[in-house]
Design an enzyme around this catalytic site. Structure first.
Site, PDB file in Angstrom:
ATOM      1  N   CYS A  39       3.354 -13.866 -14.064  1.00 36.93           N
ATOM      2  CA  CYS A  39       3.852 -14.235 -15.390  1.00 36.93           C
ATOM      3  C   CYS A  39       3.004 -15.277 -16.098  1.00 36.93           C
ATOM      4  CB  CYS A  39       5.242 -14.851 -15.279  1.00 36.93           C
ATOM      5  SG  CYS A  39       6.423 -13.824 -14.450  1.00 36.93           S
ATOM      6  N   GLY A  71       0.941 -10.745 -17.849  1.00 41.79           N
ATOM      7  CA  GLY A  71       2.123  -9.928 -17.629  1.00 41.79           C
ATOM      8  C   GLY A  71       2.345  -8.988 -18.786  1.00 41.79           C
ATOM      9  N   ASN A 129       6.848 -19.155 -13.957  1.00 41.53           N
ATOM     10  CA  ASN A 129       5.711 -18.409 -13.412  1.00 41.53           C
ATOM     11  C   ASN A 129       5.533 -18.791 -11.953  1.00 41.53           C
ATOM     12  OD1 ASN A 129       2.099 -18.738 -13.812  1.00 41.53           O
ATOM     13  ND2 ASN A 129       3.253 -17.084 -12.914  1.00 41.53           N
ATOM     14  N   GLY A 130       5.526 -17.799 -11.061  1.00 38.47           N
ATOM     15  CA  GLY A 130       5.340 -18.072  -9.634  1.00 38.47           C
ATOM     16  C   GLY A 130       6.459 -17.463  -8.810  1.00 38.47           C
ATOM     17  N   CYS A 155      -4.012 -21.578  -6.728  1.00 40.28           N
ATOM     18  CA  CYS A 155      -4.420 -20.221  -6.363  1.00 40.28           C
ATOM     19  C   CYS A 155      -5.873 -19.997  -6.812  1.00 40.28           C
ATOM     20  CB  CYS A 155      -3.497 -19.219  -7.059  1.00 40.28           C
ATOM     21  SG  CYS A 155      -4.089 -17.521  -6.958  1.00 40.28           S
ATOM     22  N   TYR A 193      -9.820 -13.829 -10.987  1.00 38.68           N
ATOM     23  CA  TYR A 193      -9.300 -12.649 -11.660  1.00 38.68           C
ATOM     24  C   TYR A 193      -8.213 -12.899 -12.695  1.00 38.68           C
ATOM     25  CZ  TYR A 193      -6.840  -8.159 -12.137  1.00 38.68           C
ATOM     26  OH  TYR A 193      -6.215  -7.059 -12.621  1.00 38.68           O
ATOM     27  N   SER A 231     -12.897  -8.600 -15.612  1.00 36.88           N
ATOM     28  CA  SER A 231     -13.200  -9.818 -14.860  1.00 36.88           C
ATOM     29  C   SER A 231     -14.432  -9.716 -13.974  1.00 36.88           C
ATOM     30  CB  SER A 231     -11.981 -10.280 -14.061  1.00 36.88           C
ATOM     31  OG  SER A 231     -11.262  -9.177 -13.616  1.00 36.88           O
ATOM     32  N   ASP A 245     -17.683  -6.204  -9.106  1.00 39.69           N
ATOM     33  CA  ASP A 245     -16.255  -6.131  -9.454  1.00 39.69           C
ATOM     34  C   ASP A 245     -15.605  -7.411  -8.942  1.00 39.69           C
ATOM     35  OD1 ASP A 245     -13.900  -5.186 -10.454  1.00 39.69           O
ATOM     36  OD2 ASP A 245     -13.837  -3.371  -9.230  1.00 39.69           O
ATOM     37  N   ASP A 246     -14.390  -7.710  -9.486  1.00 40.79           N
ATOM     38  CA  ASP A 246     -13.763  -8.970  -9.087  1.00 40.79           C
ATOM     39  C   ASP A 246     -13.167  -8.915  -7.692  1.00 40.79           C
ATOM     40  OD1 ASP A 246     -10.919  -7.971  -9.422  1.00 40.79           O
ATOM     41  OD2 ASP A 246     -11.759  -7.618 -11.404  1.00 40.79           O
ATOM     42  N   CYS A 257       0.438 -12.128  -0.336  1.00 39.06           N
ATOM     43  CA  CYS A 257       0.640 -13.366  -1.111  1.00 39.06           C
ATOM     44  C   CYS A 257       2.138 -13.584  -1.286  1.00 39.06           C
ATOM     45  CB  CYS A 257      -0.019 -13.237  -2.480  1.00 39.06           C
ATOM     46  SG  CYS A 257       0.366 -14.639  -3.553  1.00 39.06           S
ATOM     47  N   CYS A 293      -5.293 -22.689  -2.651  1.00 39.50           N
ATOM     48  CA  CYS A 293      -4.718 -21.686  -1.767  1.00 39.50           C
ATOM     49  C   CYS A 293      -5.740 -20.558  -1.667  1.00 39.50           C
ATOM     50  CB  CYS A 293      -3.405 -21.144  -2.328  1.00 39.50           C
ATOM     51  SG  CYS A 293      -2.748 -19.804  -1.293  1.00 39.50           S
ATOM     52  N   CYS A 314      -4.720 -15.401   0.991  1.00 39.38           N
ATOM     53  CA  CYS A 314      -4.884 -13.949   1.091  1.00 39.38           C
ATOM     54  C   CYS A 314      -6.262 -13.584   1.648  1.00 39.38           C
ATOM     55  CB  CYS A 314      -4.612 -13.265  -0.245  1.00 39.38           C
ATOM     56  SG  CYS A 314      -5.485 -14.000  -1.596  1.00 39.38           S
TER      57      CYS A 314
HETATM   58 FE1  SF4 Z   1      -3.551 -16.850  -4.829  1.00 43.49          FE
HETATM   59 FE2  SF4 Z   1      -4.064 -15.482  -2.609  1.00 43.49          FE
HETATM   60 FE3  SF4 Z   1      -2.869 -17.876  -2.465  1.00 43.49          FE
HETATM   61 FE4  SF4 Z   1      -1.578 -15.769  -3.473  1.00 43.49          FE
HETATM   62  S1  SF4 Z   1      -2.272 -16.044  -1.332  1.00 43.49           S
HETATM   63  S2  SF4 Z   1      -1.611 -17.841  -4.314  1.00 43.49           S
HETATM   64  S3  SF4 Z   1      -3.245 -14.658  -4.540  1.00 43.49           S
HETATM   65  S4  SF4 Z   1      -4.961 -17.407  -3.192  1.00 43.49           S
END
Ligand code: SF4
Length: 487
Positions: free
Chosen positions: A11, A39, A114-115, A252, A258, A299, A361-362, A398, A450, A453
């Site tokens: 979002c 979004g 958002n989140g 993130c 992206y 992106s 590509d991203d 994620c 973070c 992923c």
């Molecule tokens: Fe971002 Fe990946 Fe962390 Fe999710 S897990 S917040 S997509 S870095």
């Protein structure tokens, strides 16, 4: 759930406060329009006219939902909040579109978020056991219940938000509107971006990204700190920092790769510059002899520029993207997926024909889109296609507002590198090295990222229950009871 070969942000939020009554709905409209990339499934605006909050929201793009007549009905006010939604928690139905407006004993409140929370299941269960009834399946309603519960004893709405933050775990960038106050809050780990700015005529603007400040002519003031609450009233702006500095930041990293628009700055770092840097790093770690570097719109373009710059290989515009296709595009008839990709993205044969092409590509999520795009470039006459991803391989779900909910469809979880190269039909394949991923954000004032992923090291405990727990199919025993008229 990954339904396409791209992952999606949940979002974007936007808000405006004006000391005079004015056309705040239009300001939010333009802000949301600039945040549409975050979004595309639904959107809404809640407007506050002298303490009376009204709201309009629906499924669809900003431009489709907010017709002239809807905007006229929203009228003028002195503050408004808005939201664009890509649903990862909660079904994609009207009920889950935001903002949420609630009546509570101390007044009305509108909220947009958002989140994703990691403890929404526990919070919701506890509230339901005490008699709360939920109308949606989204985290946002849980947040609104927690705030209104705290408001029963808190001396002010901002104190209720502050207290609510003790219970909320996970990712949330919030805008909250009471009859007389506009509040913004960012979770203590700062997963999602949130900033504020001011227009020349003194209006305060809060937005997920700086590109939305630009869209309404506001000057960026600063990012809202992880854990910070800002409160805007007719008397000015106030900051509450009780939750700041208690946890390591976990912005993130995918915002840079992206999600965010390249003309935005996130926590002090230009998104465009971050992507160019990713391309430069890729060129150093995964060099190849080639004639042209192209990027997959949108992106992948900035990273392709970086790759070209660092490698000395000329940059070319390899694709034309049809600008008139939204995510909701439906191909009439029996068009194959291949044909649908062609309709969205067409290679420029003049640029790639007879050439050894580096295609940036991203990310590579399922690999299906990458395979189709590689085929398109070969059909357009490329002699070699070298794929470079400006993100490391996705290996984990994620929990913080992005629709990677399991490993099943992540190609990097199920195939070694050489198989992935074969599946997508590339001559060579190179991902951004995991050790380089945080380098792309150099110069940001962010205290940490973070990257879960990409390495499965999560900055929080894992969530309890599934994200879509409240949307599970009705169990057979309940169905049987319904048939017998017992439920
Ligand atoms: Fe971002 Fe990946 Fe962390 Fe999710 S897990 S917040 S997509 S870095």
């Amino acid at each position: 759930m990954i339904t396409e070969s791209k992952i999606h942000e949940e979002c974007g939020v936007f808000a405006v406060f004006s000391s005079e009554k004015t056309d705040v709905a239009s300001t939010v409209y333009y802000g949301l329009f600039a945040l549409q990339h975050r979004g595309q499934e639904g959107c809404g605006i809640a407007i506050n006219d002298d303490g009376v909050i009204s709201c309009y929201k629906d499924l669809g793009l900003v431009n489709d939902v907010f017709s002239h007549s809807v905007m006229d009905k929203l009228g003028h006010g002195n503050m408004a909040i808005g939201h664009v939604r890509y649903g990862t928690t909660g079904n994609n139905d009207r009920n889950n579109v935001q903002p949420i407006v609630v009546n509570h004993v101390k007044g009305r409140m509108a909220l947009a978020h958002n989140g994703n929370l990691i403890n929404s299941t526990e919070l919701r269960e506890a509230l339901e056991l005490k008699g709360s009834i939920f109308h949606t399946t989204s985290d946002t309603e849980v947040i609104s219940y927690i705030i209104t519960k705290e408001r029963l004893t808190a001396p002010s709405i901002e104190e209720a938000v502050n207290k609510a933050m003790d219970s909320l775990e996970g990712a949330y960038s919030l805008v909250v509107m009471s009859p007389s106050k506009l509040i913004a809050a960012r979770d203590p780990k700062g997963f999602r971006p949130l900033c504020y700015g001011r227009t020349e005529d003194g209006r305060y603007i809060i937005a997920s990204e700086t590109c939305a400040l630009d869209a309404v002519g506001a000057k960026f003031v600063r990012d809202i700190e992880p854990g910070e609450i800002i409160v805007i009233t007719r008397d000015g702006i106030q900051s509450i920092k009780e939750h700041c500095g208690k946890e390591k930041q976990s912005l993130c990293i995918f915002e840079y790769i992206y999600f965010a628009r390249p003309d935005s700055f996130v926590d002090g770092r230009s998104v465009h510059a971050a992507r160019v840097r990713a391309g430069e790093l890729l060129a150093k770690t995964h060099p190849v002899e080639a004639d042209v570097v192209i990027g997959v719109p949108d992106s992948g373009l900035d990273a392709a520029i970086g790759y070209a710059k660092a490698s000395g290989i000329p940059y070319g515009i390899g694709f034309i993207k049809n600008k008139y296709i939204g995510r909701t595009f439906i191909a009439p008839g029996q068009k194959s997926r291949e044909d649908r990709v062609k309709i969205k993205l067409n290679p420029i044969a003049e640029v790639v024909s007879g050439k050894r092409v580096v295609m940036v590509d991203d990310s590579i999520v399922r690999g299906t889109t990458s395979a189709r795009i590689v085929r398109l470039i070969r059909e357009a006459g490329a002699t070699e296609v070298h794929v470079r991803s400006s993100a490391p391989p996705f290996i984990a779900p994620c929990y913080y507002g992005v629709d990677i909910d399991s490993k099943d469809k992540l190609i990097a979880c199920n195939h070694p590198m050489d198989e992935i190269r074969e599946i997508i039909g590339a001559d060579t394949l190179g991902y951004l090295n995991f050790d380089d991923v945080e380098k792309i954000a150099e110069g940001s004032h962010c205290g940490g990222f973070c990257v879960a992923c990409f390495n499965e090291v999560y900055p929080t405990r894992p969530p309890k229950g599934t994200k879509n727990k409240f949307e599970q199919p009705i169990p057979e025993e309940i169905k049987n009871k319904v048939k017998k008229g017992e439920e």
